[in-house]
Design a protein around this motif. Structure first.
Motif, mmCIF file in Angstrom:
data_model
loop_
_atom_site.group_PDB
_atom_site.id
_atom_site.type_symbol
_atom_site.label_atom_id
_atom_site.label_comp_id
_atom_site.label_asym_id
_atom_site.label_seq_id
_atom_site.Cartn_x
_atom_site.Cartn_y
_atom_site.Cartn_z
ATOM 1 N N GLY A 1 3.948 -8.968 11.666
ATOM 2 C CA GLY A 1 2.776 -8.196 11.262
ATOM 3 C C GLY A 1 2.221 -8.689 9.932
ATOM 4 N N ILE A 2 3.104 -9.022 9.015
ATOM 5 C CA ILE A 2 2.660 -9.511 7.704
ATOM 6 C C ILE A 2 1.919 -10.845 7.873
ATOM 7 C CG2 ILE A 2 3.471 -10.384 5.467
ATOM 8 C CD1 ILE A 2 5.781 -8.308 5.675
ATOM 9 N N LYS B 1 0.194 -11.749 10.387
ATOM 10 C CA LYS B 1 -1.133 -11.419 10.915
ATOM 11 C C LYS B 1 -2.062 -10.935 9.807
ATOM 12 C CE LYS B 1 0.629 -10.253 15.484
ATOM 13 N NZ LYS B 1 0.927 -9.170 16.449
ATOM 14 N N GLY B 2 -1.503 -10.143 8.883
ATOM 15 C CA GLY B 2 -2.297 -9.691 7.750
ATOM 16 C C GLY B 2 -2.822 -10.866 6.946
ATOM 17 N N VAL B 3 -1.949 -11.816 6.666
ATOM 18 C CA VAL B 3 -2.349 -13.003 5.886
ATOM 19 C C VAL B 3 -3.451 -13.773 6.616
ATOM 20 C CG1 VAL B 3 -1.551 -15.254 5.054
ATOM 21 C CG2 VAL B 3 -0.122 -13.219 4.712
ATOM 22 N N LYS C 1 -5.636 -12.696 8.923
ATOM 23 C CA LYS C 1 -6.882 -11.930 8.977
ATOM 24 C C LYS C 1 -7.555 -11.851 7.611
ATOM 25 C CE LYS C 1 -7.386 -10.675 13.195
ATOM 26 N NZ LYS C 1 -8.648 -10.810 13.936
ATOM 27 N N ASN C 2 -6.742 -11.887 6.581
ATOM 28 C CA ASN C 2 -7.274 -11.837 5.223
ATOM 29 C C ASN C 2 -8.108 -13.090 4.926
ATOM 30 O OD1 ASN C 2 -7.643 -10.552 2.819
ATOM 31 N ND2 ASN C 2 -5.604 -10.962 2.015
ATOM 32 N N ARG D 1 4.915 -16.525 6.205
ATOM 33 C CA ARG D 1 3.880 -15.779 5.488
ATOM 34 C C ARG D 1 3.139 -16.652 4.479
ATOM 35 N NH1 ARG D 1 6.478 -11.764 1.321
ATOM 36 N NH2 ARG D 1 6.821 -13.792 0.342
ATOM 37 N N ILE E 1 -3.910 -4.015 14.337
ATOM 38 C CA ILE E 1 -2.780 -4.920 14.146
ATOM 39 C C ILE E 1 -1.496 -4.103 14.070
ATOM 40 C CG2 ILE E 1 -1.701 -6.587 12.582
ATOM 41 C CD1 ILE E 1 -4.356 -7.598 11.766
ATOM 42 N N ASP E 2 -0.459 -4.571 14.762
ATOM 43 C CA ASP E 2 0.852 -3.941 14.665
ATOM 44 C C ASP E 2 1.571 -4.486 13.438
ATOM 45 O OD1 ASP E 2 0.939 -2.486 17.264
ATOM 46 O OD2 ASP E 2 0.697 -4.511 18.061
ATOM 47 N N LEU E 3 1.865 -3.622 12.482
ATOM 48 C CA LEU E 3 2.729 -4.074 11.395
ATOM 49 C C LEU E 3 4.175 -4.073 11.868
ATOM 50 C CD1 LEU E 3 3.711 -4.896 8.677
ATOM 51 C CD2 LEU E 3 3.192 -2.624 7.803
ATOM 52 N N ASN E 4 4.630 -2.946 12.366
ATOM 53 C CA ASN E 4 5.998 -2.875 12.884
ATOM 54 C C ASN E 4 6.189 -1.523 13.559
ATOM 55 O OD1 ASN E 4 9.380 -2.610 11.759
ATOM 56 N ND2 ASN E 4 8.613 -4.006 13.286
ATOM 57 N N SER F 1 4.492 -4.853 2.458
ATOM 58 C CA SER F 1 3.591 -5.515 3.407
ATOM 59 C C SER F 1 2.100 -5.325 3.126
ATOM 60 C CB SER F 1 3.845 -4.970 4.831
ATOM 61 O OG SER F 1 5.196 -5.034 5.184
ATOM 62 N N TYR G 1 -0.746 -7.804 1.838
ATOM 63 C CA TYR G 1 -1.083 -9.025 2.564
ATOM 64 C C TYR G 1 -2.229 -8.817 3.552
ATOM 65 C CZ TYR G 1 3.104 -10.939 0.473
ATOM 66 O OH TYR G 1 4.024 -11.382 -0.444
ATOM 67 N N PHE G 2 -2.638 -7.576 3.736
ATOM 68 C CA PHE G 2 -3.698 -7.291 4.706
ATOM 69 C C PHE G 2 -5.067 -7.281 4.025
ATOM 70 C CE2 PHE G 2 0.047 -6.128 6.969
ATOM 71 C CZ PHE G 2 -0.270 -6.339 8.305
ATOM 72 N N PRO G 3 -6.113 -7.482 4.817
ATOM 73 C CA PRO G 3 -7.456 -7.494 4.232
ATOM 74 C C PRO G 3 -7.775 -6.182 3.524
ATOM 75 C CG PRO G 3 -7.509 -8.245 6.532
ATOM 76 C CD PRO G 3 -6.127 -7.744 6.266
#
Lengths: 258, 258, 258
Positions: free
Chosen positions: B17-18, B20-22, B24-25, B128, C33-36, C54, C57-59
């Protein structure tokens, strides 16, 4: 934008990811949502239960692809089932049993047109070779009738129904969730007055009354309530009823209406 | 729209998930698909097998990010491998071994340009800090050559190849799937006539012939067939061959060509 | 485009998929988005730890929906917590404890306006009936203040802090990841000079020094390093420290600063 929703017994395997690749390869615009991939291997009843409890929460026009398919490679049919608001691509193995009783299909087609399959069709992975591409083409607006012949009959299994004997309802556990909640086949509307002093017997133990929330009993204590799927559930406040009672799918419960 | 496909051994952890965050950011427009995150921890051979059996089902231009990386934090290289249709961001640990034999890389670059990393790079989570941002920038159209030097050689391991001895082929189990199917390293095209009366010996038991589908044997009976990845598989109709034979990765199978 | 990020203890259950259906039904444009989903059942501390490690790291503008909620169906509040860059929809059970110390909330609202719930709210699945629709409406730009009253106080738990005794720091294991890495509550900045000859005692065994990467010790050997979340971690090169030491969450570690 149409959504394709996936329900399989593929677990943590790469098979789901591959299906997504096939879908995106045909229709890059479609959205794919995982409903669940942890159906017990080949357990069509569990899949039917989950599908029935879930599908109405998804946007209208969603296409459900259900690959719980012990008959893969046999002559079992693959169906496109259209109800008023949703489309289902399913093996004809009873997985639609709970839905079609309440939500009458408006069109049922037997998927046969190989033009919409992958070029090479294996005998063991129709999820990739047939279900995924068919769903992707459906999501592009191709009509169900293009995929094969209209069918009159869908295979149904008789899911064990609760038995009413005077003041007693004999049911059984149909599904056990991640938290160890035991979900029975006794639907909410079979129990008229939830406030009365009903009693539930399970594994020789008696649970009194039907509660509204977990916290109404002490931590570690069992209780009965109407769960989020609309069925009578046996739970444990802050714990697992499955572990507490040492039971699972098929366990009998006995409801005494006061 | 470009798709980034993730393959890791991160299991159910938040690490995916992390990543994916990076991604998408950096590139909010990119689509991310999970191929699989259940590779056995640090098992590069299993990852190579899954990647090779899966990648061609994804749309062209897809970027595969593979983080099965026992050498994280060491001097092992991270590579961008471009084949005709796909791009792979991988540790240089052999994970591309099965693909590059058939699908020649047109460009291989060693990822070194820190401009495309997260500002702070840990020694334990390059997924990451390096893989995710590099893939995100690639998906924005930045050329592989911007990320580092061209490389001539990719590390390959020799995946155990089946041994041909007269009429016998000695293979072994390379992968066990969710259903307990045992997938061997014997490729379909090594077995010329699938209809002949071949015999397969596994764990002292003999399986006769190569079937086309599970249902050709009785429920609970073992069989051999060419599985959906194109390899000889040992399965059980309505059950798990893994449990039946009590075996797994590395088990020897012995094919007698009639 | 706004992103909704999901963090739950729902495991492999269909509950997460259903939440996605509800969200998409309200806002088809939002990205999920699935984080966990593998937080140990009802373990708010683990969830707080994962969320804190976490979210950055997301937008920016991401909306985090956290359903680790042992108090579901009780009078515990559901909060919308807005920090400078992010929005959180959470039960008021301490899950924000680690974040709000460093990232001051600019707005906290108690979610009460039933207009933004599903019509029928169960007592056991607020993830579906409240959290999901609230997040979907937030993602459409509806202001937090529309959902209920402003709140001054957020419940915090005191996560066990490491204890400093002269040259010793007594900490404990807070999280165990998929690879068996043991992540402690001792933050990086509590250890000034990482190069010094520190010693870590765990389960009666002594680990010398703090390493930079796994490979600095032999395969199968334990080591300590600053992990990717910024805490002191105990790991095993090419293996699982959890299995090696036979320990888990709550195990005491003892750091002797040289």
């Amino acid at each position: 934008m149409v959504t394709i929703v996936l329900l399989t017994d593929f677990g943590d395997s790469p098979y789901t990811g591959i299906m997504k690749g096939v879908i995106k390869n045909i229709n890059p615009e479609v959205e794919i949502i995982d409903l669940n991939h942890s159906i017990s291997p080949q357990n069509v009843i569990e899949a039917a239960f989950v599908l029935n409890g879930s599908y109405k929460y998804f946007p209208k026009e969603s296409i459900f692809v259900c690959v719980v398919d012990p008959g893969v490679g046999t002559s079992r049919k693959i169906l496109i089932v259209k109800t008023k608001d949703y489309t289902f691509v399913v093996p004809d193995n009873g997985i639609m049993s709970l839905i079609i009783g309440k939500d009458k299909p408006v069109k049922v087609v037997s998927v046969e047109n190989k033009r919409y399959f992958l070029k090479k069709v294996s005998n063991t992975f129709h999820g990739r070779d047939i279900f995924a591409p068919v769903a992707a083409y459906l999501s592009q607006g191709i009509k169900p009738v293009s995929f094969g012949k209209t069918v009159k009959k869908i295979n149904k299994f008789k899911i064990e129904k609760p038995e009413k004997k005077g003041d007693r309802i004999l049911g059984l556990i149909l599904y056990v969730d991640r938290f160890g909640n035991l979900i029975s086949n006794i639907e909410s509307d079979m129990i008229k007055d939830k406030k009365k002093d009903h009693m539930i017997m399970i594994k020789g133990e008696i649970i009194k009354g039907i509660n509204n929330s977990y916290e109404e009993v002490l931590s570690g204590q069992p209780l009965a309530l109407i769960g989020s799927f609309g069925y009578l559930e046996i739970s444990l406040n802050q714990g697992s009823a499955k572990d507490y009672f040492g039971c699972g799918i098929g366990t009998v419960i006995d409801l005494f209406i006061d």
